[in-house]
Design a protein around this motif. Structure first.
Motif, PDB file in Angstrom:
ATOM      1  N   MET A   1       0.847  -1.210   0.000  1.00 58.92           N
ATOM      2  CA  MET A   1       0.000   0.000   0.000  1.00 58.92           C
ATOM      3  C   MET A   1       0.875   1.250   0.000  1.00 58.92           C
ATOM      4  N   LYS A   2       0.528   2.192  -0.851  1.00 65.10           N
ATOM      5  CA  LYS A   2       1.340   3.396  -0.936  1.00 65.10           C
ATOM      6  C   LYS A   2       1.091   4.288   0.279  1.00 65.10           C
ATOM      7  N   GLN A   3       2.194   4.746   0.882  1.00 65.69           N
ATOM      8  CA  GLN A   3       2.062   5.606   2.063  1.00 65.69           C
ATOM      9  C   GLN A   3       1.995   7.071   1.654  1.00 65.69           C
ATOM     10  N   SER A   4       1.391   7.870   2.534  1.00 64.57           N
ATOM     11  CA  SER A   4       1.438   9.320   2.349  1.00 64.57           C
ATOM     12  C   SER A   4       1.747   9.946   3.705  1.00 64.57           C
ATOM     13  N   ALA A   5       1.974  11.249   3.680  1.00 63.84           N
ATOM     14  CA  ALA A   5       2.286  11.956   4.923  1.00 63.84           C
ATOM     15  C   ALA A   5       1.238  11.662   5.993  1.00 63.84           C
ATOM     16  N   LYS A   6       0.002  11.507   5.551  1.00 61.49           N
ATOM     17  CA  LYS A   6      -1.095  11.291   6.496  1.00 61.49           C
ATOM     18  C   LYS A   6      -0.888  10.035   7.348  1.00 61.49           C
ATOM     19  N   ASP A   7      -0.284   9.037   6.730  1.00 62.76           N
ATOM     20  CA  ASP A   7      -0.065   7.790   7.460  1.00 62.76           C
ATOM     21  C   ASP A   7       0.837   7.974   8.679  1.00 62.76           C
ATOM     22  N   PHE A   8       1.623   9.045   8.649  1.00 61.86           N
ATOM     23  CA  PHE A   8       2.578   9.240   9.745  1.00 61.86           C
ATOM     24  C   PHE A   8       2.084  10.236  10.788  1.00 61.86           C
ATOM     25  N   LYS A   9       0.843  10.699  10.616  1.00 63.67           N
ATOM     26  CA  LYS A   9       0.274  11.610  11.619  1.00 63.67           C
ATOM     27  C   LYS A   9      -0.417  10.792  12.697  1.00 63.67           C
ATOM     28  N   THR A  10      -0.311  11.264  13.965  1.00 67.13           N
ATOM     29  CA  THR A  10      -1.023  10.560  15.034  1.00 67.13           C
ATOM     30  C   THR A  10      -2.284  11.332  15.396  1.00 67.13           C
ATOM     31  N   ASP A  11      -3.075  10.714  16.274  1.00 63.25           N
ATOM     32  CA  ASP A  11      -4.301  11.381  16.701  1.00 63.25           C
ATOM     33  C   ASP A  11      -4.035  12.356  17.856  1.00 63.25           C
ATOM     34  N   GLN A  12      -2.761  12.522  18.198  1.00 66.28           N
ATOM     35  CA  GLN A  12      -2.450  13.408  19.319  1.00 66.28           C
ATOM     36  C   GLN A  12      -2.451  14.864  18.889  1.00 66.28           C
ATOM     37  N   GLU A  13      -3.011  15.697  19.738  1.00 65.46           N
ATOM     38  CA  GLU A  13      -3.028  17.132  19.471  1.00 65.46           C
ATOM     39  C   GLU A  13      -1.592  17.659  19.596  1.00 65.46           C
ATOM     40  N   VAL A  14      -1.126  18.363  18.553  1.00 66.12           N
ATOM     41  CA  VAL A  14       0.232  18.896  18.594  1.00 66.12           C
ATOM     42  C   VAL A  14       0.248  20.111  19.508  1.00 66.12           C
ATOM     43  N   ARG A  15       1.156  20.095  20.478  1.00 68.57           N
ATOM     44  CA  ARG A  15       1.093  21.135  21.504  1.00 68.57           C
ATOM     45  C   ARG A  15       2.266  22.103  21.493  1.00 68.57           C
ATOM     46  N   TRP A  16       2.868  22.339  20.330  1.00 69.15           N
ATOM     47  CA  TRP A  16       3.871  23.391  20.280  1.00 69.15           C
ATOM     48  C   TRP A  16       3.150  24.735  20.198  1.00 69.15           C
ATOM     49  N   CYS A  17       3.870  25.814  20.530  1.00 66.22           N
ATOM     50  CA  CYS A  17       3.244  27.128  20.467  1.00 66.22           C
ATOM     51  C   CYS A  17       2.841  27.429  19.013  1.00 66.22           C
ATOM     52  N   PRO A  18       1.731  28.123  18.831  1.00 66.48           N
ATOM     53  CA  PRO A  18       1.354  28.498  17.458  1.00 66.48           C
ATOM     54  C   PRO A  18       2.490  29.299  16.830  1.00 66.48           C
ATOM     55  N   GLY A  19       2.848  28.935  15.611  1.00 68.91           N
ATOM     56  CA  GLY A  19       3.911  29.664  14.925  1.00 68.91           C
ATOM     57  C   GLY A  19       5.295  29.072  15.119  1.00 68.91           C
ATOM     58  N   CYS A  20       5.405  28.017  15.925  1.00 67.55           N
ATOM     59  CA  CYS A  20       6.705  27.391  16.204  1.00 67.55           C
ATOM     60  C   CYS A  20       7.265  26.752  14.928  1.00 67.55           C
ATOM     61  N   GLY A  21       8.580  26.860  14.766  1.00 61.59           N
ATOM     62  CA  GLY A  21       9.220  26.260  13.599  1.00 61.59           C
ATOM     63  C   GLY A  21       9.107  24.748  13.563  1.00 61.59           C
ATOM     64  N   ASP A  22       8.807  24.154  14.712  1.00 61.51           N
ATOM     65  CA  ASP A  22       8.704  22.692  14.769  1.00 61.51           C
ATOM     66  C   ASP A  22       7.583  22.161  13.864  1.00 61.51           C
ATOM     67  N   TYR A  23       6.534  22.961  13.701  1.00 64.79           N
ATOM     68  CA  TYR A  23       5.413  22.498  12.856  1.00 64.79           C
ATOM     69  C   TYR A  23       5.875  22.216  11.439  1.00 64.79           C
ATOM     70  N   ALA A  24       6.709  23.160  10.922  1.00 61.99           N
ATOM     71  CA  ALA A  24       7.182  23.009   9.545  1.00 61.99           C
ATOM     72  C   ALA A  24       8.068  21.774   9.420  1.00 61.99           C
ATOM     73  N   ILE A  25       8.893  21.558  10.442  1.00 62.85           N
ATOM     74  CA  ILE A  25       9.789  20.391  10.380  1.00 62.85           C
ATOM     75  C   ILE A  25       8.959  19.104  10.447  1.00 62.85           C
ATOM     76  N   LEU A  26       7.977  19.085  11.349  1.00 67.21           N
ATOM     77  CA  LEU A  26       7.118  17.896  11.476  1.00 67.21           C
ATOM     78  C   LEU A  26       6.437  17.582  10.144  1.00 67.21           C
ATOM     79  N   ALA A  27       5.879  18.626   9.532  1.00 66.63           N
ATOM     80  CA  ALA A  27       5.194  18.411   8.243  1.00 66.63           C
ATOM     81  C   ALA A  27       6.190  17.916   7.195  1.00 66.63           C
ATOM     82  N   GLY A  28       7.374  18.504   7.187  1.00 65.37           N
ATOM     83  CA  GLY A  28       8.395  18.098   6.230  1.00 65.37           C
ATOM     84  C   GLY A  28       8.801  16.647   6.431  1.00 65.37           C
ATOM     85  N   VAL A  29       8.988  16.261   7.671  1.00 63.38           N
ATOM     86  CA  VAL A  29       9.397  14.885   7.974  1.00 63.38           C
ATOM     87  C   VAL A  29       8.277  13.918   7.608  1.00 63.38           C
ATOM     88  N   GLN A  30       7.051  14.273   7.982  1.00 60.23           N
ATOM     89  CA  GLN A  30       5.929  13.370   7.685  1.00 60.23           C
ATOM     90  C   GLN A  30       5.761  13.164   6.185  1.00 60.23           C
TER      91      GLN A  30
END
Lengths: 333, 618
Positions: A1-30
């Motif tokens: 089955m072909k994977q997509s970024a969505k497959d690597f997302k969890t159901d956990q609410e991401v709790r970094w501050c709004p605007g944190c650079g970590d969001y971009a890295i997470l999306a990039g990694v996923q």
């Protein structure tokens, strides 16, 4: 089955501050993860403590959020014993370079099969704003009201000094470059250290802005590309050999493009990569190289480790009964 | 020439010399031969922390005491019958332990004015009459050895170095020890140095012949074999038995063994030993520090290995935070602490039992960790297996509290039948363990086994069980991060209940007279001296009961009942009363704490005196 970024997302609410650079890295990694071509269960993310270290909770793979600074040690134990897994470490400038400095340098020299993403925001975020080992001298923070006195680490220089076989630098906001860098790191056998310039918009906002601002960045940043002359993005200046053997920056128009050093991340001699890492000004960020500084082949620790075990087993597996008895026994009737 | 042979029931010999004189090797060899001969043996190596302290000084003295008998013994003995003193320092350092009448063999070659002055002797005690109440045998061991090796193509220094073999030959003659094993040992040790091998054998034989011919020794002694359970035996050190216990446990668990460790005295021998056994699927990793030692073990445990870290007290202090993580993650892990004198660097080569409370409480938060302690060198094997059983069954870190005395001591060990060892196989989680209201299923990493309260061991690589764990508090069952007050209270109690609920065997009491009113309670390596003391007391008509705790957390279920049976409970410990504190706090029993922290085990006679005093006061 072909994977997509969505497959690597969890159901956990991401709790970094709004605007944190970590969001971009997470999306990039996923979105990069499917490229590994691995089943999710064969990927493990391990982190220490700090804002970046919450990362594993948001990756739908196996993961461990451990203790401050120790992720490389824990990940080493896992990677050494389970060479079938793809083991990734997420850490920050405080976690990796301060409390966990020892584990980082030893992981790098051993060359365990680990991919280490070091989010560098030059500040302690989770403890609310003290200076970090990468903060520039004179940084005014809660713990340094008159300015910090410590000379900062340059993570790339440190990693090269620690015998790392792969060292790269990228930026949270540059998705394309981030993905390319992750790709190179994933392909590398052994430890890969990727420093990611990451913005903490609460306690150190704009720390990397000169490298993000489209008006100025091209005159401040080198993009390291194998086989290409090392020039600023705008091509105005380039890296040349100085008379004293070190590197210096010269006007390309003056010295000619043929005098400009051609980048070679595979160069076995770490001297040029080290010198490149030291070109930049830690305050103004002028002359900052990004890209893969060093990517040299060296047998990974885990492959050598298992080769020893296999060679020991080649003489036959152990027999517990004879081990316990040894060769000096006596009988009592 | 045959000499008179005197039968003895037990003998205590102490070999003492400079750190470089080979006393440990000599003692070890004498022990092996003695065990092989069928005597019961117990040993006490006692050496300085410095590898080579200044020659000829008291701090540089290295000693090895062994006790052998024609009956069951449990200690290395209180006072030597024979002291072999290779130099004046060795004599001076050991005199105070010698009873009058003891034999002293001195190497007179080393009793030079310079060496005598180094340790403050104005005149040689061998000549000045100060040793009149002892039986002194002045022998020029070094020059006799050099003389015997004159025809060999070796340097004078190499010849002198063989003097320990001369001494071993002499003692082997004196006590009728078989020689064959020593010769085999030498052949293995010096296989690559034929000249040195031949010299050592010649020195050994010269020592033996010297005993036969000299008039200084008019008698030879014999100690008949001790009656022991039928079976095949070997001599074993505690650290070796512990290493073998870990390997055996891993084999019985059908799991690879992973050791993450950083060298530290007196635990390093376990790292050395395990690193030899790769063909048993044993993986050893010498980490960059103590924290990485335990950290790598936690990583390996997460990956499904039988994970172990080995250290001593100072290393435990460094590992504490990571052990807390293992408590929180609920992963199986064995932490071996070979205790030594503390605090701080303390007495690295000497024994102590002062890490009990560190093992019990030395972490932030409520972080219960089960504790198992071996009582003798051979028992390290069984205690290691028991620690593994608890770790894997209950998914918890477990402390295995050894100490310098059991680690470096040795005794005859009945080799266990491999098939009789417990089955320790574990089942990794393979499927979802929770059904939602809508019928869909999930994997919940903190869903517990109703009986053991253990959570599933779900290793990376298992399809469908992807999950995240960490040191932050987790919601009961589902395992997501949770800061809910009630959940934290519940999880804290669950982790405690899991450890409290570990099934451990009942505490056994030995009270052969059946009317004892005083109980001697111990744990760990004090078993031997307490046992010897009880026997001494009983022989003089004093009734006393003995019980020894192998499990310190949780305590056996019948502990309270056992304690209440006696008017007085005495707890001898090589610390300032750590078990006593736990017993008093838990059971409200006014236990009498008897303590020593001298870096040496208790003496049986001394504890027997304590027993008599307490019994007289009841």
């Amino acid at each position: 089955m072909k994977q997509s970024a969505k497959d690597f997302k969890t159901d956990q609410e991401v709790r970094w501050c709004p605007g944190c650079g970590d969001y971009a890295i997470l999306a990039g990694v996923q979105s990069f993860m499917p490229e590994l071509g691995l089943a999710k269960e064969n990927i493990v993310w391990i982190s220490g403590i700090g804002c970046s270290s919450r990362f594993p909770y948001y990756m739908n793979t196996f993961g461990m959020h451990s203790i401050h600074g120790r992720a490389p040690a824990i990940a080493s134990g896992l990677a050494i014993t389970r060479p079938d897994l793809s083991v990734w470490v997420v850490t920050g400038d405080g976690d990796a370079l301060s409390i966990g400095g020892n584990h980082l340098i030893h992981a790098l020299r051993r060359n365990v099969n680990l991919k280490i993403l070091l989010f560098n925001n030059r500040i302690y975020g989770l403890t609310k704003g003290q200076y970090s080992p990468t903060s520039e001298v004179g940084k005014v923070t809660k713990s340094t009201p008159m300015g910090s006195l410590d000379h900062p680490f340059n993570p790339v220089s440190l990693a090269i000094g620690a015998e790392a076989s792969f060292v790269a630098r990228t930026i949270d906001s540059d998705r394309k470059h981030l993905t390319e860098t992750l790709r190179r790191a994933a392909l590398h056998e052994g430890t890969a250290l990727v420093e990611i310039y990451q913005n903490c918009n609460i306690f150190n906002d704009g720390a990397w802005d000169p490298l993000k601002d489209s008006e100025h960045r091209d005159s401040l940043m080198f993009r390291l590309e194998d086989g290409q002359p090392i020039t600023l993005v705008d091509g105005s200046r380039g890296v040349v050999r100085a008379a004293n053997g070190s590197l210096e920056i010269a006007d390309v128009a003056e010295v000619g493009i043929e005098s400009v050093l051609v980048h070679d991340s595979r160069n076995p001699d770490p001297a040029v990569a080290f010198a490149l890492s030291h070109l930049s000004d830690s305050v103004t960020l002028a002359d900052t190289p990004i890209g893969v500084f060093r990517d040299v082949p060296r047998a990974s620790y885990d492959s050598a480790f298992h080769a020893q075990i296999e060679s020991a087993k080649a003489g036959g597996r152990g027999d517990l009964g004879s081990l316990l008895a040894g060769n000096d026994t006596w009988e009592i009737a | 020439m045959s000499k008179q042979v005197v039968q003895l029931s037990r003998v205590i010999i102490r070999f003492a010399g400079d750190s470089g004189d080979g006393m440990q090797l000599t003692g070890d060899q004498f022990t092996s031969r003695t065990a092989w001969f069928g005597n019961d043996v117990a040993t006490l190596p006692d050496f300085p922390a410095e590898i080579r302290a200044p020659a000829g000084t008291i701090p540089g003295v290295s000693a090895f005491q062994l006790h052998f008998a024609d009956h069951d013994i449990t200690t290395a003995g209180d006072t030597p019958n024979v002291l072999v003193a290779m130099n004046p320092a060795a004599l001076k350092a050991n005199m105070r332990d010698l009873p009058r009448g003891a034999d002293i063999i001195v190497n007179t070659d080393e009793f030079t004015p310079r060496n005598l002055a180094k340790v403050g002797y104005a005149a040689s005690p061998v000549d000045d009459g100060s040793l009149e109440s002892y039986s002194v045998h002045p022998i020029p061991l070094t020059s006799l050895t050099v003389e015997a090796l004159r025809s060999f193509d070796i340097t004078k220094k190499e010849a002198e170095r063989a003097k320990n073999m001369f001494a071993l030959g002499l003692l082997s003659w004196l006590y009728h020890r078989p020689t064959e094993g020593t010769l085999t040992f030498l052949k293995q040790k010096f296989a690559k140095k034929p000249q040195i091998l031949a010299a050592n054998i010649a020195a050994f034989e010269a020592g033996w012949s010297f005993g036969e011919t000299t008039e200084d020794f008019s008698v030879q002694y014999e100690v008949q074999p001790a009656p022991m359970l039928a079976g095949r035996y070997r001599n074993i050190h505690g650290n070796l038995a512990l290493s073998y216990g870990l390997i055996a446990a891993a084999q019985r668990a059908e799991l690879p063994l992973f050791l993450g460790s950083y060298p530290i005295t007196p635990a390093s021998d376990i790292l050395h030993e395990l690193s030899k056994h790769k063909k048993f699927d044993v993986m050893t990793f010498q980490a960059e520090d103590e924290i990485a030692g335990v950290g790598s073990a936690i990583g390996a445990a997460y990956g499904g290995m039988l994970a172990v870290t080995t250290t001593s007290g100072p290393g435990v202090a460094l590992k504490s935070e990571a052990i807390g993580l293992a408590v929180s993650l609920e992963l199986p892990l064995v932490i071996v602490d070979v205790q030594r004198g503390g605090p701080s660097t303390g007495l690295p080569t000497k024994t102590e039992q002062a890490d009990l409370l560190q093992a019990m409480f030395g972490r932030n938060g409520e972080a219960p960790v089960p504790i198992v302690a071996p009582r003798s060198p051979g028992d390290c094997f069984d205690a290691a297996i028991e620690a593994v059983r608890i770790a894997t069954t209950y998914r918890t870190p477990v402390f295995l509290l050894s100490d310098g005395y059991v680690a470096n001591g040795s005794e005859p060990w009945r080799i266990p039948d491999v098939d009789s060892l417990p089955d320790l196989r574990v089942a990794f989680a393979t499927e979802h363990n929770h059904t939602n209201d809508d019928g869909s299923t999930e994997f919940w990493p903190f869903q517990r086994d109703p009986e053991t309260l253990a959570r599933p061991w779900a290793v990376p690589g298992t399809k469908g069980l992807e999950h995240r764990i960490g040191g932050i508090e987790k919601a009961d069952g589902i395992g997501n991060i949770s800061y809910d007050p009630d959940n934290h209270d519940r999880m804290t109690r669950l982790r405690q209940a899991k450890v409290d609920g570990i099934t451990v065997p009942d505490l056994e009491v030995a009270d052969p007279d059946g009317d004892a009113r005083v109980l001697m309670l111990g744990w760990g390596s004090t078993y031997g001296p307490i046992n010897a003391a009880c026997e001494i007391a009983r022989r003089s008509g004093v009734s006393v009961a003995q019980a020894h705790l192998r499990h310190l957390n949780p305590f056996p279920a019948n502990t309270a009942e056992v304690l209440r049976r006696y008017d007085k409970v005495v707890i001898p410990e090589m610390n300032l009363g750590q078990l006593a504190l736990l017993i008093r706090g838990r059971y409200l029993v006014d236990a009498i704490s008897y303590n020593q922290v001298r870096g040496l085990p208790f003496k049986g006679e001394e504890l027997a005196g304590v027993i008599k005093d307490v019994v007289a006061s009841v």
